[in-house]
Design a protein around this motif. Structure first.
Motif, mmCIF file in Angstrom:
data_model
loop_
_atom_site.group_PDB
_atom_site.id
_atom_site.type_symbol
_atom_site.label_atom_id
_atom_site.label_comp_id
_atom_site.label_asym_id
_atom_site.label_seq_id
_atom_site.Cartn_x
_atom_site.Cartn_y
_atom_site.Cartn_z
ATOM 1 N N SER A 130 6.755 10.010 13.101
ATOM 2 C CA SER A 130 7.740 11.058 13.334
ATOM 3 C C SER A 130 8.565 11.315 12.081
ATOM 4 O O SER A 130 8.865 12.461 11.738
ATOM 5 C CB SER A 130 8.651 10.674 14.497
ATOM 6 N N SER A 155 8.980 14.803 10.006
ATOM 7 C CA SER A 155 10.308 15.362 9.729
ATOM 8 C C SER A 155 10.539 15.547 8.239
ATOM 9 O O SER A 155 11.024 16.592 7.782
ATOM 10 C CB SER A 155 11.393 14.456 10.320
ATOM 11 N N LEU A 190 5.707 20.700 13.977
ATOM 12 C CA LEU A 190 6.487 20.546 15.206
ATOM 13 C C LEU A 190 5.641 19.993 16.343
ATOM 14 O O LEU A 190 6.121 19.177 17.146
ATOM 15 C CB LEU A 190 7.089 21.894 15.602
ATOM 16 N N ASN A 248 5.161 16.308 15.581
ATOM 17 C CA ASN A 248 6.427 15.588 15.719
ATOM 18 C C ASN A 248 6.814 15.407 17.182
ATOM 19 O O ASN A 248 7.246 14.321 17.609
ATOM 20 C CB ASN A 248 7.523 16.356 14.975
ATOM 21 N N ASN A 249 6.642 16.453 17.976
ATOM 22 C CA ASN A 249 6.977 16.349 19.398
ATOM 23 C C ASN A 249 6.036 15.412 20.134
ATOM 24 O O ASN A 249 6.465 14.669 21.027
ATOM 25 C CB ASN A 249 6.956 17.744 20.046
ATOM 26 N N ASN A 301 7.109 11.815 19.225
ATOM 27 C CA ASN A 301 8.432 11.494 19.765
ATOM 28 C C ASN A 301 8.377 11.293 21.284
ATOM 29 O O ASN A 301 8.975 10.353 21.821
ATOM 30 C CB ASN A 301 9.428 12.608 19.432
ATOM 31 N N ILE A 302 7.664 12.176 21.965
ATOM 32 C CA ILE A 302 7.557 12.048 23.430
ATOM 33 C C ILE A 302 6.776 10.787 23.800
ATOM 34 O O ILE A 302 7.150 10.057 24.724
ATOM 35 C CB ILE A 302 6.886 13.300 24.012
#
Length: 435
Positions: A26, A30, A73, A76-77, A80-81
């Motif tokens: 992640s 970012s 994105l 990254n999502n 993260n999830i």
């Protein structure tokens, strides 16, 4: 019980390891987003020309910024999830229902510090270097996520279209001109660029947006030669003039028959004297029509950069400016265009002119009405608009919709304008200060 504990320890440490790995990924996404969006394409191109392959890869990735951001994105999502889900499962197994809240708190801190702030802070300190490092790793990710990103992009555009928003993928948020001009203004405001250097660079950038009409010498100030004037008087006028080229007319100034170059005149005089054994009477046989060069006419709406190219191509640095009806409006030289970049160019033959502007105490300025708005802005670092008028007097007349009388005061665009002097219908002196 021992086997269950060992299994729990194994599951625990594997889950923790996966969560930490996902936070690291992640952080990579970012940091990549910040590096690639904050980096200058100009600097990446310069580094790529020097042989840095990472910079070239980053440059290619940023060509389609919508696709790049979508892939970052998405990745990254996903991580993260997934990290949050693993943490929730782990803390729920360890602490029961209260583990959900604890997992949310812990993951928020970890993601904020190690997956957002830390990598983005590193990337923003030197975005071009960071972009060159992450681009080779990010390129296959963008290629893998491309189908999903295309579907997402289609959905997003359809939703925006419902609200009347149209997305042009080839449209740049800022043009190259605006980006460079903004960088110069920022550099000057931060003290990294001298005002005169900024003005020169901006002058070169603005040539394409300005026209011949804005900087030409008005016809009322042109020094002409009447073709019917006796030769002795023509020679005297040329010798006393501060100009090396003078327009020649016959009958009326509108009827320009050519341009006299003082060097051509002196060459012809020397030729006549040489063949006439030094007798000055031979000079009287000189005919201006035989030595003047054909006049070069240009429209008043010609952009300055285009006119400069024409001057260089034609090897002719002197042009007469005509309006849309073909009437003589003024003249322009290559020196006039160069002065818009480097400032006033004077030599030993230039006649000293009155200063068009005086600074007065209190931030006020006493300006000549014929002074251009651009020159006033450059001198004072003001931002008066020059879209509707070229000169300061023209701006006052345009905004007031009248020809003001002496003593009248107006306020517009954040400035106070006072008419100090008026000659016939011309505003010759104005007092200006910021409100």
């Amino acid at each position: 019980m021992g086997e269950a504990g060992a299994l729990l320890d194994t599951v625990f440490w594997v889950t923790v390891g996966c969560i930490l790995a996902l936070i690291a990924v992640s952080g990579f996404f970012s940091g990549s987003e910040t590096a690639l969006t904050a980096s200058s394409r100009g600097k990446l191109k310069t580094q790529g020309d020097k042989g840095e392959k990472g910079a070239l890869t980053a440059l290619r990735l940023t060509e389609d910024s919508e696709r790049l951001i979508g892939a970052i994105l998405l990745g990254n999502n996903l991580v993260n999830i997934l990290a949050a889900s693993l943490a929730t499962a782990l803390f729920t197994r360890m602490f029961g229902e209260s583990g959900v809240a604890l997992a949310t708190l812990v993951m928020t801190v970890l993601v904020l510090v190690f997956a957002e702030v830390l990598p983005k802070t590193y990337a923003i300190t030197n975005p071009e270097t960071a972009a060159g490092r992450v681009a080779p790793l990010l390129r296959p990710v963008v290629a893998i996520f491309a189908p999903v990103v295309n579907v997402v992009r289609f959905i997003v555009r359809r939703v925006l279209a419902l609200f009347g928003v149209r997305i042009d993928p080839d449209r740049n948020v800022l043009s190259v001109h605006e980006e460079i001009a903004g960088a110069l203004a920022l550099g000057h405001s931060e003290g990294m660029l001298e005002k005169e250097h900024r003005d020169r660079l901006l002058g070169a950038l603005d040539l394409g947006e300005r026209t011949v009409e804005e900087i030409m010498l008005h016809r009322s100030q042109i020094e002409f030669i009447d073709a019917d004037t006796p030769t002795e008087e023509v020679i005297a006028q040329c010798v006393q003039s501060s100009h090396s080229r003078l327009p020649v007319f016959r009958g009326e100034p509108e009827n320009i028959i050519g341009v006299l170059n003082v060097r051509d005149l002196m060459r012809e005089v020397h030729h006549l004297l040489s063949h006439g054994k030094g007798r000055l009477k031979r000079v009287r046989h000189l005919r201006l029509e035989s030595i003047v060069r054909p006049p070069y006419f240009v429209p008043e709406t010609t952009p300055l950069d285009e006119q400069m190219r024409h001057f260089l191509q034609r090897r002719n640095h002197f042009a007469l400016v005509v309006d849309e009806y073909g009437a003589l409006h003024g003249l322009i030289t290559l020196e006039d265009i160069l002065e818009e970049i480097v400032g006033e160019i004077e030599d030993e033959y230039d006649v000293a002119e009155a200063t068009p502007m005086f600074r007065i105490e209190g931030g006020e300025v006493l300006a000549d009405g014929a002074m251009t708005i651009r020159d006033l802005n450059r001198a004072m670092d003001w931002q008066l608009p020059d879209d509707e008028a070229i000169t300061v007097a023209g701006l006052v007349i345009h905004e007031s919709q009248q020809i003001p009388q002496e003593g009248q005061v107006f306020g517009f665009h954040g400035f106070r304008f006072e008419v100090v002097e008026r000659v016939e219908n011309r505003l010759t002196r104005l007092r200006i200060r910021p409100l």
